[in-house]
Design an enzyme around this catalytic site. Structure first.
Site, PDB file in Angstrom:
ATOM      1  CE1 TYR A   1      44.719  48.346  39.014  1.00  0.00           C
ATOM      2  CE2 TYR A   1      46.256  47.213  40.452  1.00  0.00           C
ATOM      3  CZ  TYR A   1      45.509  47.245  39.297  1.00  0.00           C
ATOM      4  OH  TYR A   1      45.539  46.183  38.436  1.00  0.00           O
TER       5      TYR A   1
ATOM      6  CG  ASP B   1      40.115  38.775  41.572  1.00  0.00           C
ATOM      7  OD1 ASP B   1      40.189  37.920  42.481  1.00  0.00           O
ATOM      8  OD2 ASP B   1      41.103  39.233  40.973  1.00  0.00           O
TER       9      ASP B   1
ATOM     10  CE  LYS C   1      43.577  48.978  33.751  1.00  0.00           C
ATOM     11  NZ  LYS C   1      43.230  50.397  33.777  1.00  0.00           N
TER      12      LYS C   1
HETATM   13  P1  13P Z   1      43.224  41.189  38.249  1.00  0.00           P
HETATM   14  O1  13P Z   1      42.525  42.502  37.927  1.00  0.00           O
HETATM   15  O2  13P Z   1      42.854  40.114  37.305  1.00  0.00           O
HETATM   16  O3  13P Z   1      43.042  40.837  39.690  1.00  0.00           O
HETATM   17  O4  13P Z   1      44.766  41.425  38.010  1.00  0.00           O
HETATM   18  C1  13P Z   1      45.410  42.384  38.786  1.00  0.00           C
HETATM   19  C2  13P Z   1      46.868  42.474  38.535  1.00  0.00           C
HETATM   20  O5  13P Z   1      47.490  43.326  39.124  1.00  0.00           O
HETATM   21  C3  13P Z   1      47.533  41.558  37.591  1.00  0.00           C
HETATM   22  O6  13P Z   1      48.926  41.788  37.540  1.00  0.00           O
HETATM   23 MG    MG Z   2      43.071  39.291  40.917  1.00  0.00          MG
HETATM   24 MG    MG Z   3      40.938  39.315  37.075  1.00  0.00          MG
HETATM   25 MG    MG Z   4      40.267  42.373  38.371  1.00  0.00          MG
END
Ligand code: 13P
Ligand code: MG
Ligand code: MG
Ligand code: MG
Ligand code: 13P
Ligand code: MG
Length: 371
Positions: free
Chosen positions: A233, A11, A236
């Site tokens: 964090y 990402d 994910k």
């Molecule tokens: P991503 O892991 O897809 O970047 O999403 C993070 C997030 O906090 C979505 O609410």
């Molecule tokens: Mg993202």
């Molecule tokens: Mg993502």
């Molecule tokens: Mg992600």
């Protein structure tokens, strides 16, 4: 003749928020990989997207963990990050957690699924791409493909796969792994992988006596853990997987069948919620409702004898998956009604890696002992 299939993703900026990848990032990655194909570093490539994740699918002859191929992916992500910064995209460079490349993208932020394989006469492969969830989201579907006779008819009726498979499971917490055989150790396998935030299926191998060598993976999942790299964090680690099909392996339709059930996974809003994973074609992989619900895209390929990627075929672009999509919307609606309550919100242990501790810390001094 061996060929390596590498799926490396990151990402590097969302458009808008965490919704999708801006087309200019795709173009930038295509330019860089196109040049590398021209120079012979890789045989072929395709740049896909799922939600806000940019996915580099590559074939080459350099084996897994190749500094050249990983370096190429890193360069493509870096170049696309520059574009993301110019456009002011959200979280530009989000998953690039180290400044300098040192030979391998593992532990640097991007997710990696790679396998070096001896091409069969015909080599059907599916690459899976998930957004708004974590590697453990693949535990249930991979288990069902290779070990559940109610999913995969071939386990029962095909003598070429009747002996079962071997599962390599990683203990994410203790950095160790174990190999379990199915069907003999089915219950042991489930005892582990049911705890999907800790035990993650990394690879599946055939057994001795299969037409494919027992040391060649037939499925592989990316299992990077972003929070361990970042220390806080940063989203994910939305996972990818590669699964080979047919000829003593699950048929294409057996590989896809687990996704007819939109099972619950962790991720979704702020990476902090449980929700259904919705199987979608690429053009619907733009999670927006509460930043979700989580998505999975399946791309079908035949790998040519020269190692070229013949595809992609957008496999969830089939009305037969409409029911799963509707069901996912229904489950999403039901889960959402819980608002900030568990089990919609993740349990405390998993919230440890989010922004919640910052809130709880402030309450700490207000507590007093109960007599
Ligand atoms: P991503 O892991 O897809 O970047 O999403 C993070 C997030 O906090 C979505 O609410
Ligand atoms: Mg993202
Ligand atoms: Mg993502
Ligand atoms: Mg992600
Ligand atoms: P075909 O007869 O269409 O090749 O299909 C065989 C098969 O294995 C379907 O799962
Ligand atoms: Mg091509």
């Amino acid at each position: 003749e061996k060929v390596t299939l590498s799926v490396i993703k990151a990402d590097i900026g969302g458009w808008p928020g965490h919704s999708r990848v801006h087309p200019q990032l795709v173009e930038t990655a295509e330019e860089i990989l196109g040049r590398a194909r021209g120079e012979g570093t890789i045989i072929d490539f395709y740049v896909a997207t799922c939600g806000d994740d940019l996915q580099l699918i590559m074939t080459h002859k350099k084996g897994v963990d190749s500094p050249e191929v990983h370096g190429l992916a890193w360069d493509a992500f870096k170049a696309a990050t520059e574009v993301a910064k110019e456009l002011g995209l959200y979280g530009a460079g989000q998953d690039l957690l180290r400044d300098a490349f040192s030979g391998n993208v593992r532990g640097m932020g991007p997710g990696v699924a790679e396998m070096e394989i001896t091409l069969r006469k015909s080599e059907p492969v599916v690459t899976f791409h998930m957004d708004k969830t974590e590697p453990g989201a693949f535990n249930l579907p991979i288990f069902r493909m290779f070990a559940d006779p109610f999913n995969t008819a071939g386990l029962v009726i095909d003598p070429k796969m009747h002996m079962g498979f071997r599962f390599e499971v990683w203990d994410i917490l203790k950095h160790r792994r174990v190999i379990l055989n199915t069907p003999e150790e089915l219950y042991d396998l489930l005892a582990l992988i049911g705890a999907k935030s800790r035990y993650v299926i990394k690879r599946v191998y055939p057994k001795e006596g299969h037409s494919i060598s027992k040391d060649e993976p037939v499925a592989v999942v990316s299992t990077e853990k972003l929070y361990e790299v970042a220390g806080e964090y940063v989203g994910k680690d939305d996972p990818v997987a590669i699964v080979r099909a047919q000829g003593g392996l699950p048929a294409l339709g057996e590989v896809l069948e687990p996704f007819a059930f939109p099972h619950l996974v962790s991720g979704w809003m702020r990476g902090s919620h449980n929700g259904p994973v919705m199987p979608v074609p690429m053009h619907q992989a733009n999670p927006t409702r509460f930043d979700g619900p989580p998505r999975v895209v399946a791309l079908g390929w035949q790998i040519s004898p020269r190692g070229e990627l013949v595809g992609p075929v957008d496999l969830f672009d089939d009305p037969a998956f409409d029911h799963a999509r509707r069901k996912a919307v229904e489950i999403a609606e039901y889960m959402r009604r819980h608002g900030p309550f568990e089990p919609h919100r993740l349990p405390m242990e998993e919230m440890e890696y989010t922004t919640l501790p910052g809130v709880l810390e402030r309450l700490e001094e207000r507590f007093e002992d109960i007599e």
